[in-house]
Design an enzyme around this catalytic site. Structure first.
Site, PDB file in Angstrom:
ATOM      1  N   CYS A 127       0.875  -1.179   0.000  1.00 41.16           N
ATOM      2  CA  CYS A 127       0.000   0.000   0.000  1.00 41.16           C
ATOM      3  C   CYS A 127       0.913   1.231   0.000  1.00 41.16           C
ATOM      4  O   CYS A 127       1.800   1.346   0.853  1.00 41.16           O
ATOM      5  CB  CYS A 127      -0.912   0.004   1.224  1.00 41.16           C
ATOM      6  SG  CYS A 127      -1.917   1.501   1.306  1.00 41.16           S
ATOM      7  N   LYS A 162       2.256  -9.353  -1.972  1.00 39.59           N
ATOM      8  CA  LYS A 162       1.893  -8.354  -2.998  1.00 39.59           C
ATOM      9  C   LYS A 162       2.898  -7.207  -2.952  1.00 39.59           C
ATOM     10  O   LYS A 162       3.085  -6.559  -1.911  1.00 39.59           O
ATOM     11  CB  LYS A 162       0.463  -7.843  -2.773  1.00 39.59           C
ATOM     12  CG  LYS A 162      -0.008  -6.945  -3.910  1.00 39.59           C
ATOM     13  CD  LYS A 162      -1.496  -6.704  -3.827  1.00 39.59           C
ATOM     14  CE  LYS A 162      -1.991  -5.850  -4.985  1.00 39.59           C
ATOM     15  NZ  LYS A 162      -3.426  -5.591  -4.885  1.00 39.59           N
ATOM     16  N   THR A 190      -0.647  -0.374  -6.379  1.00 44.93           N
ATOM     17  CA  THR A 190      -0.777   0.923  -7.069  1.00 44.93           C
ATOM     18  C   THR A 190       0.519   1.744  -7.023  1.00 44.93           C
ATOM     19  O   THR A 190       1.383   1.525  -6.172  1.00 44.93           O
ATOM     20  CB  THR A 190      -1.899   1.739  -6.419  1.00 44.93           C
ATOM     21  OG1 THR A 190      -1.646   1.808  -5.009  1.00 44.93           O
ATOM     22  CG2 THR A 190      -3.255   1.100  -6.651  1.00 44.93           C
ATOM     23  N   GLY A 214      -5.863   1.315 -12.511  1.00 45.34           N
ATOM     24  CA  GLY A 214      -6.612   1.423 -13.764  1.00 45.34           C
ATOM     25  C   GLY A 214      -5.706   1.234 -14.974  1.00 45.34           C
ATOM     26  O   GLY A 214      -4.514   0.939 -14.845  1.00 45.34           O
TER      27      GLY A 214
HETATM   28  C1  SIN Z   1      -6.269   1.573   0.793  1.00 43.74           C
HETATM   29  O1  SIN Z   1      -7.073   0.971   1.524  1.00 43.74           O
HETATM   30  O2  SIN Z   1      -5.981   2.751   1.002  1.00 43.74           O
HETATM   31  C2  SIN Z   1      -5.615   0.876  -0.378  1.00 43.74           C
HETATM   32  C3  SIN Z   1      -4.918  -0.350   0.004  1.00 43.74           C
HETATM   33  C4  SIN Z   1      -3.705  -0.649  -0.812  1.00 43.74           C
HETATM   34  O3  SIN Z   1      -3.288   0.148  -1.647  1.00 43.74           O
HETATM   35  O4  SIN Z   1      -3.092  -1.696  -0.600  1.00 43.74           O
END
Ligand code: SIN
Length: 325
Positions: A127, A162, A190, A214
């Site tokens: 994250c 991940k 991301t 995306g």
């Molecule tokens: C989030 O809950 O802010 C996104 C989680 C993630 O990017 O792993």
């Protein structure tokens, strides 16, 4: 005859596409719904030790080619999440995503997910905007090794990690997972990103930064999977910007054994899995790939097809596009 069965280490999935963590997977009922839409598995929303409200709104905004979110890892905490798992697990394969601050927390969370019936755990080491979690722990190979080792000692189910694209040492991080006994890597989460409102002269998201997902993320993810495939022996699950069968095929040919779909569940709807499955099946049939594993890594020289076959493929490829349109 074409088979869409995907194998990720010891696990076998009827379909190669899974719901990525963070979308339609916060509740048992939403996970059940997605299992009925052609997904081979669902990865749960990342769950931590304690209930977490997440960030204040606005925590999501659209941008060209994608979206930026900073939900802040909202979840009810691992104890309450048992109720959601009870609802979902009887209906299909659920991978429990977890986040923690270090080896001890990750080990404890993984043990709970195993007790709840998860078929694997996915460690959120990626994250891009959570203080003390996610990529803050997942970009240090030594920490990654310690976390994966601790989780491997705590559970018997497969352990997936991940990874973040926000690092220039992705291969080292992948190697740390493998050396610690990790069963697979999932690439990628991301990209750290920001959107500013000129009118308000400030970042749109309350957290200022978020994660970009995306379509726009796909070439980044494909490159990451390709690079990881050149150094790792453990399976890779590809994720990032997949919304069509072509995107999925790119990831598989880069070296992924299976793939996950996140943002496109929002933009295309839950039917996105059926569309991808149909398109992939037709492509595999037309190009003589009998299984997902036969296509895996095809874009690499060592695992790829001969140039002659590729040339033939390019020609036939146009026929397929015409037919698919
Ligand atoms: C989030 O809950 O802010 C996104 C989680 C993630 O990017 O792993």
């Amino acid at each position: 005859m074409v088979s869409l069965i995907a194998k990720v280490g010891a696990l076998s999935f009827d379909k190669p596409g899974m719901v990525a963590s963070g979308i339609m997977d916060e509740t048992g009922q939403s996970m059940v719904r997605m299992l009925g839409c052609g997904a081979g598995a669902v990865v749960s929303k990342s769950v931590g030790m304690k209930p977490n409200e997440g960030h204040a709104n606005p925590c999501f905004t659209e941008t060209e080619g994608g979206m930026v979110n900073a939900m802040g890892l909202p979840n009810p905490g691992i104890e309450l999440f048992e109720e959601e798992m009870k609802v979902a697990v009887p209906h299909g394969k659920i991978i429990g995503s977890i986040y923690g601050s270090g080896p001890e927390e990750f080990g404890a969370l993984a043990g709970k997910m195993e007790d709840y019936g998860a078929c694997a755990v996915e460690l959120n080491l990626s994250c891009p905007h959570a203080k003390g979690y996610g990529m803050e722990v997942g970009t240090d190979p030594r920490m990654v090794r310690d976390i994966v080792s601790a989780v491997k000692s705590a559970v018997d189910i497969p352990v997936w990690a991940k990874l973040t694209p926000n690092s220039h040492i992705l291969a080292d991080i992948g190697m740390a997972v493998q050396e610690a006994g990790g069963d697979a890597v999932v690439a990628v989460n991301t990209l750290k990103a920001m959107v500013i409102s000129p009118e308000f002269a400030r970042p749109v998201l309350s957290n200022r930064f978020g994660g970009l997902s995306g379509k726009v993320l796909k070439p980044v993810g494909v490159r990451a999977v390709y690079d990881l495939r050149t150094v790792l022996d453990i399976p890779i699950v590809g994720v990032g910007g997949i919304s069509t069968w072509r995107d999925a095929a790119e990831y598989i040919m880069a070296g992924a054994s299976a793939f996950q779909v996140g943002s496109a569940v929002l933009t295309e709807g839950p039917c996105v899995f059926e569309c991808i499955n149909e398109g992939l099946e037709a492509f595999m049939h037309d190009y003589g790939y009998g299984s997902v594993s036969a296509m895996e890594g095809a874009a690499h020289e060592r695992g790829g097809r001969s140039n002659r076959e590729c040339d033939r493929g390019v020609l036939r490829h146009q026929d397929v596009r015409v037919r698919m349109e």
